[in-house]
Design an enzyme around this catalytic site. Structure first.
Site, PDB file in Angstrom:
ATOM      1  N   THR A 169       0.842  -1.207   0.000  1.00 35.01           N
ATOM      2  CA  THR A 169       0.000   0.000   0.000  1.00 35.01           C
ATOM      3  C   THR A 169       0.872   1.249   0.000  1.00 35.01           C
ATOM      4  O   THR A 169       0.633   2.194  -0.757  1.00 35.01           O
ATOM      5  CB  THR A 169      -0.900  -0.003   1.255  1.00 35.01           C
ATOM      6  OG1 THR A 169      -1.757  -1.144   1.188  1.00 35.01           O
ATOM      7  CG2 THR A 169      -1.738   1.259   1.347  1.00 35.01           C
TER       8      THR A 169
ATOM      9  N   HIS B 212       4.728  -9.842   2.124  1.00 29.71           N
ATOM     10  CA  HIS B 212       3.880 -10.873   2.756  1.00 29.71           C
ATOM     11  C   HIS B 212       3.026 -11.652   1.758  1.00 29.71           C
ATOM     12  O   HIS B 212       2.345 -12.611   2.137  1.00 29.71           O
ATOM     13  CB  HIS B 212       3.019 -10.266   3.881  1.00 29.71           C
ATOM     14  CG  HIS B 212       1.846  -9.444   3.428  1.00 29.71           C
ATOM     15  ND1 HIS B 212       0.558  -9.921   3.519  1.00 29.71           N
ATOM     16  CD2 HIS B 212       1.753  -8.206   2.923  1.00 29.71           C
ATOM     17  CE1 HIS B 212      -0.281  -8.968   3.090  1.00 29.71           C
ATOM     18  NE2 HIS B 212       0.428  -7.923   2.727  1.00 29.71           N
TER      19      HIS B 212
ATOM     20  N   THR C  69      13.678   4.706   9.709  1.00 30.26           N
ATOM     21  CA  THR C  69      14.641   3.615   9.864  1.00 30.26           C
ATOM     22  C   THR C  69      14.102   2.341   9.224  1.00 30.26           C
ATOM     23  O   THR C  69      12.952   1.960   9.447  1.00 30.26           O
ATOM     24  CB  THR C  69      14.914   3.371  11.365  1.00 30.26           C
ATOM     25  OG1 THR C  69      15.406   4.595  11.919  1.00 30.26           O
ATOM     26  CG2 THR C  69      15.927   2.260  11.582  1.00 30.26           C
TER      27      THR C  69
ATOM     28  N   CYS D  63      -9.557  -6.368   2.595  1.00 29.88           N
ATOM     29  CA  CYS D  63     -10.045  -5.161   3.266  1.00 29.88           C
ATOM     30  C   CYS D  63     -11.534  -4.944   3.050  1.00 29.88           C
ATOM     31  O   CYS D  63     -12.190  -4.311   3.859  1.00 29.88           O
ATOM     32  CB  CYS D  63      -9.250  -3.932   2.810  1.00 29.88           C
ATOM     33  SG  CYS D  63      -8.737  -4.007   1.116  1.00 29.88           S
TER      34      CYS D  63
HETATM   35  C1  PLP Z   1      -2.873  -5.924  -5.954  1.00 31.25           C
HETATM   36  C2  PLP Z   1      -2.569  -5.443  -4.573  1.00 31.25           C
HETATM   37  N1  PLP Z   1      -2.028  -4.234  -4.394  1.00 31.25           N
HETATM   38  C3  PLP Z   1      -1.711  -3.759  -3.187  1.00 31.25           C
HETATM   39  C4  PLP Z   1      -1.940  -4.496  -2.048  1.00 31.25           C
HETATM   40  C5  PLP Z   1      -1.565  -3.946  -0.712  1.00 31.25           C
HETATM   41  O1  PLP Z   1      -0.435  -4.601  -0.189  1.00 31.25           O
HETATM   42  P1  PLP Z   1      -0.131  -4.589   1.393  1.00 31.25           P
HETATM   43  O2  PLP Z   1      -1.087  -5.546   2.012  1.00 31.25           O
HETATM   44  O3  PLP Z   1       1.286  -5.023   1.515  1.00 31.25           O
HETATM   45  O4  PLP Z   1      -0.341  -3.188   1.849  1.00 31.25           O
HETATM   46  C6  PLP Z   1      -2.530  -5.764  -2.171  1.00 31.25           C
HETATM   47  C7  PLP Z   1      -2.865  -6.563  -0.976  1.00 31.25           C
HETATM   48  O5  PLP Z   1      -3.811  -7.316  -0.982  1.00 31.25           O
HETATM   49  C8  PLP Z   1      -2.839  -6.249  -3.461  1.00 31.25           C
HETATM   50  O6  PLP Z   1      -3.386  -7.461  -3.641  1.00 31.25           O
END
Ligand code: PLP
Length: 383
Positions: free
Chosen positions: A72, A202, A238, A328
């Site tokens: 994100t 992750h 950091t 989400c």
């Molecule tokens: C296509 C895509 N972009 C961005 C993200 C966001 O990644 P993070 O969970 O590391 O913030 C996700 C997470 O599901 C994703 O599937």
């Protein structure tokens, strides 16, 4: 009851090798990579090693990589960072797709509130944008184009390289969200028409809370975070040294073994779909997303007549963990913006379940899941 984890698109189990690297780095004691003393130098060594590994896997130079706190953050940093500099050159258009992850969509909406002109490219019934629409939408006033590599809800791949050529030929900055695709698709960034690329640890059996942003040398960019000069002043704060070291280890084992990982995920996916079809009959299920142009680890299936929430709850009670869409939105149970953009009929929209596969999954789990779905369906239909 041991659960069957079919939600690898939400997050993945950290692999043993990455945990070992994490533990080793964490146990090494304090070490701020910006400190000049021996402990600082040791931490900096881990960071440099991780960056070199990732640069090699991605086909870029180490100095073009910035560690962030998540996929994100990488998406937000890319979009705000490039758009603000492009605006100074009179470029005020943002072009993206209607099916991006909210990390991109909501950032683009914020840019729109700040005066940018936002164009959302439509998708077809399989969730793919057309390069022809991109040709129409991208012009000499476009600041940034953001196209995901593979979709997190359906797995559908986008023609990001084709659109990248168009974007760059018109002076726009090209961003690709590769959070789901990295480790399944290969990227040779210097050879590809991509200026910015987001990855998240992750999703590839690395730790949570570690992201990566590729910033091609020379790309118009301004940092999002203000503070210290870490990451060549492109991301203050950091660095998460142990997490980054573990990420590089996970990336080596993912991006270095794409073919084997693809075969494994395809095998589980095929086993699940075949077993569902034979348990429920072909008429009871519909696959959402592109049949061929897709990531191997995602199957988005509508179980007609059984709403997603009821199916998910029953699956969970029976020990199967899946999702109704992106993680989400599943908490708030909004209808998927991805399937909505695909113009999927309402019944399919309300009954969609995303299964996603990865490390540790077996065909036996897929077959067992299909039997569990069949039992749940029979019970709910009797009511
Ligand atoms: C296509 C895509 N972009 C961005 C993200 C966001 O990644 P993070 O969970 O590391 O913030 C996700 C997470 O599901 C994703 O599937």
């Amino acid at each position: 009851m041991t659960s069957i984890y079919f939600d690898h698109a939400a997050t993945t189990p950290m692999r043993a090798e990455a945990i070992a690297v994490y533990a080793d780095a964490a146990a090494a004691g304090p070490g701020n990579p910006s400190s000049l003393h021996a402990s600082g130098r040791a931490a900096r060594g881990r960071l440099t090693g991780a960056r070199d590994t990732l640069a090699e896997l991605l086909g870029c130079t180490a100095s073009e990589l910035v560690f962030t706190g998540s996929g994100t953050e990488s998406d937000n940093t890319a979009l705000f960072g490039a758009a603000s500099v492009q605006r100074r050159k009179g470029r005020t258009g943002i072009v993206t797709t209607a099916v991006e992850h909210h990390a991109v969509l909501h950032a683009c909406q914020r840019l729109e509130e700040q005066g940018f002109r936002l164009t959302l490219l439509p998708v077809d019934e399989w969730g793919r944008v057309s390069a022809a629409d991109a040709v129409e939408a991208i012009d000499e006033t476009t600041a940034v184009v953001s196209i995901m590599a593979g979709n997190n809800e359906t797995g559908t791949l986008q023609p990001y390289a084709e659109i990248g050529e168009i974007a760059r030929s018109r002076g726009a900055v090209m961003h690709v969200d590769a959070v789901q695709a990295f480790g399944y698709e290969s990227f040779d960034l210097h050879a590809m028409p991509i200026d910015l690329l987001s990855v998240s640890a992750h999703k590839i059996n690395g730790p949570q809370g570690v992201g990566l942003l590729y910033i091609r040398r020379g790309t118009p960019f301004q940092p999002l975070l203000q503070g210290g000069n870490q990451e060549r002043a492109r991301r203050a704060g950091t660095e998460n040294v142990a997490g980054i070291a573990a990420f590089a280890e996970a990336a080596k084992l993912a991006a270095g073994n794409i073919n084997a990982r693809r075969r494994h995920a395809e095998d589980i996916r095929a086993a699940l779909l075949q077993a569902l079809a034979s348990e429920l009959g072909n008429d009871a299920i519909v696959l959402n997303g592109h049949a061929d142009l897709r990531l191997p680890h995602i199957a988005n299936v509508s179980f007609l007549g059984i709403d997603s929430e009821t199916m998910l709850m029953n699956l969970d009670l029976a020990g199967v963990e899946a999702s109704a869409g992106s993680a989400c939105t599943s908490g708030s149970l909004q209808l998927s913006h991805v399937l909505t953009a695909m113009n999927v009929p309402r019944e399919r929209l309300q009954t969609a379940i995303r299964f996603s596969f990865g490390l540790g999954n077996t065909r036996a789990e897929a077959e067992k899941t299909a039997k569990i779905v069949a039992t749940i369906s029979a019970r709910l239909r009797k009511r």
